[in-house]
Design an enzyme around this catalytic site. Sequence first.
Site, mmCIF file in Angstrom:
data_model
loop_
_atom_site.group_PDB
_atom_site.id
_atom_site.type_symbol
_atom_site.label_atom_id
_atom_site.label_comp_id
_atom_site.label_asym_id
_atom_site.label_seq_id
_atom_site.Cartn_x
_atom_site.Cartn_y
_atom_site.Cartn_z
ATOM 1 N N ASP A 1 0.740 -1.301 -0.150
ATOM 2 C CA ASP A 1 -0.033 -0.091 -0.046
ATOM 3 C C ASP A 1 0.944 1.226 0.013
ATOM 4 O O ASP A 1 0.634 2.428 -0.697
ATOM 5 C CB ASP A 1 -0.989 0.034 1.228
ATOM 6 C CG ASP A 1 -2.121 -0.904 1.023
ATOM 7 O OD1 ASP A 1 -2.354 -1.369 0.040
ATOM 8 O OD2 ASP A 1 -3.061 -0.605 1.948
ATOM 9 N N LYS B 1 -14.050 -8.648 6.648
ATOM 10 C CA LYS B 1 -13.499 -8.720 5.441
ATOM 11 C C LYS B 1 -12.984 -10.212 5.409
ATOM 12 O O LYS B 1 -11.723 -10.404 5.908
ATOM 13 C CB LYS B 1 -12.310 -7.631 5.331
ATOM 14 C CG LYS B 1 -11.691 -7.598 4.032
ATOM 15 C CD LYS B 1 -10.896 -6.653 3.858
ATOM 16 C CE LYS B 1 -10.108 -6.290 2.498
ATOM 17 N NZ LYS B 1 -9.816 -7.467 1.974
HETATM 18 S S1 IVH Z 1 -16.889 -4.574 -0.426
HETATM 19 C C1 IVH Z 1 -17.304 -1.885 -3.800
HETATM 20 N N1 IVH Z 1 -17.153 -6.357 1.540
HETATM 21 O O1 IVH Z 1 -11.823 -7.584 -0.318
HETATM 22 C C2 IVH Z 1 -16.917 -2.724 -2.645
HETATM 23 N N2 IVH Z 1 -15.316 -6.538 0.135
HETATM 24 O O2 IVH Z 1 -10.199 -5.399 -2.028
HETATM 25 C C3 IVH Z 1 -16.021 -3.888 -2.812
HETATM 26 N N3 IVH Z 1 -13.963 -8.716 0.675
HETATM 27 O O3 IVH Z 1 -11.348 -8.929 -2.883
HETATM 28 C C4 IVH Z 1 -15.812 -4.782 -1.760
HETATM 29 N N4 IVH Z 1 -15.060 -9.372 2.575
HETATM 30 O O4 IVH Z 1 -13.743 -9.525 -2.327
HETATM 31 C C5 IVH Z 1 -16.567 -6.045 0.475
HETATM 32 N N5 IVH Z 1 -17.356 -7.685 3.589
HETATM 33 C C6 IVH Z 1 -16.885 -7.469 2.497
HETATM 34 C C7 IVH Z 1 -15.952 -8.085 1.929
HETATM 35 C C8 IVH Z 1 -15.100 -7.750 0.835
HETATM 36 C C9 IVH Z 1 -14.087 -9.408 1.807
HETATM 37 C C10 IVH Z 1 -12.779 -8.482 -0.369
HETATM 38 C C11 IVH Z 1 -13.377 -8.366 -1.722
HETATM 39 C C12 IVH Z 1 -12.116 -7.792 -2.471
HETATM 40 C C13 IVH Z 1 -11.437 -7.448 -1.337
HETATM 41 C C14 IVH Z 1 -11.500 -5.773 -1.451
#
Ligand code: IVH
Length: 712
Positions: free
Chosen positions: A61, A142
């Site tokens: 990052d 996440k």
């Molecule tokens: S929202 C437009 N919610 O994290 C919003 N992402 O860098 C996009 N991920 O690979 C993502 N848990 O698949 C969202 N509760 C969650 C999540 C999530 C895992 C993953 C997503 C992506 C990465 C984002």
Amino acid sequence: MYSSEEQRSLVQTTKMYLTKDSPQKNQALEDQVIDLRKLIEFHEYRYYILNSPLISDYEYDQLFKQLEHIEADHPHLLRPDSPTQRVSDDLTSDFPSVAHLTPMLSLANSYNAEDLKDWDEQLKRLWNIPEHVDIEYAVEPKFDGGSIALVFEDDMLTRGATRGNGTLGEEMTNNARVIRSIPLRAAFSDVGLFRVELRGEVVIRKDNFEKINQQRAKDGLSLFANARNTATGGLRMKDPKEVAKRGMEAFVYTLGFAQDKDGTEAINQFKTHYESLDLLHNLGFKVPLDGTERKLCNNISTVIEFCESWEKRREAYPYEVDGMVVKVNDRVLQERAGYTAHHPRWAMAYKFKAKQATSKLLQVTYQVGKVGSITPVAKVEPVQLAGVTVSSVSLHNEDFITSKDLRIGDTVLVERAGDVIPYIVKAMDDVRDGSEEPIVFPVNCPINDTDNPVELVREGGEAAWRCSSCVCGVQDLQKVIFHVSKSAMDIEGLGKSIVERFYDLGLLRNISDVYQLDYDQIRTLEGFGEKSVENLKLSIDKAKHNPIHRLLHSLSIHHLGKKVSKLLSAELDHVLDLAEWSLDDFTCIKDVGPVVAEKVILYFSKPEHIAMLKKMESLGVNLTQTEDDRPKAQVTDGPFVGKTILFTGSLQTMSRKEAQAKAEAAGAKNISAVSSNLNILVVGEKAGSKLRKAETLGTVHIMTEEAFLALL
Ligand code: IVH
């Protein structure tokens, strides 16, 4: 793709860009941009393609942000092929590409409370709302797996795809269909929706991952590195039957796109993100559970609290989670915040402290333990892991070093999960430059001077090399440290560093010295007031009355742990009786084997040990069995032997603890829930659901408190 030479040079340049006052930062901006793009592409390749990152997410990052900043300040340097202009790419040529109905973006990252507060303020400025007005956020885990997009049309699952490059994904509908937590049909039509696209994460439960690896070990296959790789790899398998075997699950976290029968946008019927998750939950999808897994927070402080509490229970959660995702709950506000090419401005990942990081193995030192075992310890370049700086990592023994082929100078992957001690996962052998040196395990005790070498020995069946005839005193010091420790004599106020200090001053040379400390001298030492000397005296006096199993365990007899110390003590009237015991006397006790027996016999055959114990006794240390301490004989007969028991409701004649102790003494095992495993339920007054459940089961013997006492 990259030669070793190139990789090494990229690693070097990465380091430069990550140091605060990097000389690179004086270069022309054009050159910095070129460097940073190269570095980011390289680290993305290591992460996404090789699944073997060389830097932490945080460091990645930092590189990304440097590039973003330069490009933002100098737009003429922006190029469409810059890594900032797309989301990461996991496209391969094995699956057909499909266009997502809306782009699948990534997330911006934050690492602490400050970052979250800054973001909250930024949003308020963006929307022109006063600082004191709170924003409502939805916060959810996440999940650390592989992202998927699921399309439902006319209530049927019609397409599953991976994220790919965010615009195009890889179509893997057949694989999605074998993931049982993805419904094949869901009643979207009940709420007037005809075509929807959901986003989610495919994960593997930690325990399931362990099982898969155990099976692979049995089958002689290579082990998977972690649950995330196993899940992302699983998504891309050619044979859905194989996919099914991995037991993958899908959490759904966003309703990304929705249309009604006429093809009109219908996403706006949901006012909030939370509402759309509730709908998905009601339609049978696996979404984070309201209240425990996800939470609606009134303001950013509540968000921070929830994120921090989650970080604490992260290890206990059955799935891998690498952070939290904070989302503006109101969809109108979301749209007003908008998107960058990379992420929505209305969502933010809060990353937990990294558990893994790469570092450099600088040198190996050797520690000598209380029975002479030599433990190699790697000194590594300091790295932050789960919030702690790690610079020393135990390498356990010679076999560990050999099996991992570790070398001095290696780039190594270090892991520290939760409170677990840090360990080296592997060496990154593909970035070696040939300057790495083998680790040569010492032949002689590393502490003793070279004029007087003591050869190390490794007994059959043992992993450790040991110095069996210590002449330098290090083992005595370790023995004292162990003797006073919590699990042995438990002497409060006499921690490791104080023992070391006393040892250096000559106040303590062996265990018996603990009981004849020169308090007058201690009083003169810096940091020792009258009060602390008094307290020390008190805790040493208290330890003198410890039961003999503690004393026996505290002597650092090789192989003699807590459990066997207790078993032996139960048979003794006096500790020195052990000097008369034969091998048979030991081995006729259940769970006492010949290996430990021989070591105890050897210990008590040494006149200096007998003399030391006699001296301790003369100084007031208890060596005699007291009946209270003699472990109670095991009950082998009676109505409670081998039965499971549970107490419920309020008991009248004793506390629940007392009741449980009585039951245990009578041979029963206390358990905490009513199930088919329960044999006896003792009901006090106002017994409730447990009683009802036991009655329904019909297999539980239900008795009153009186009946229980009578039976006893
Ligand atoms: S929202 C437009 N919610 O994290 C919003 N992402 O860098 C996009 N991920 O690979 C993502 N848990 O698949 C969202 N509760 C969650 C999540 C999530 C895992 C993953 C997503 C992506 C990465 C984002």
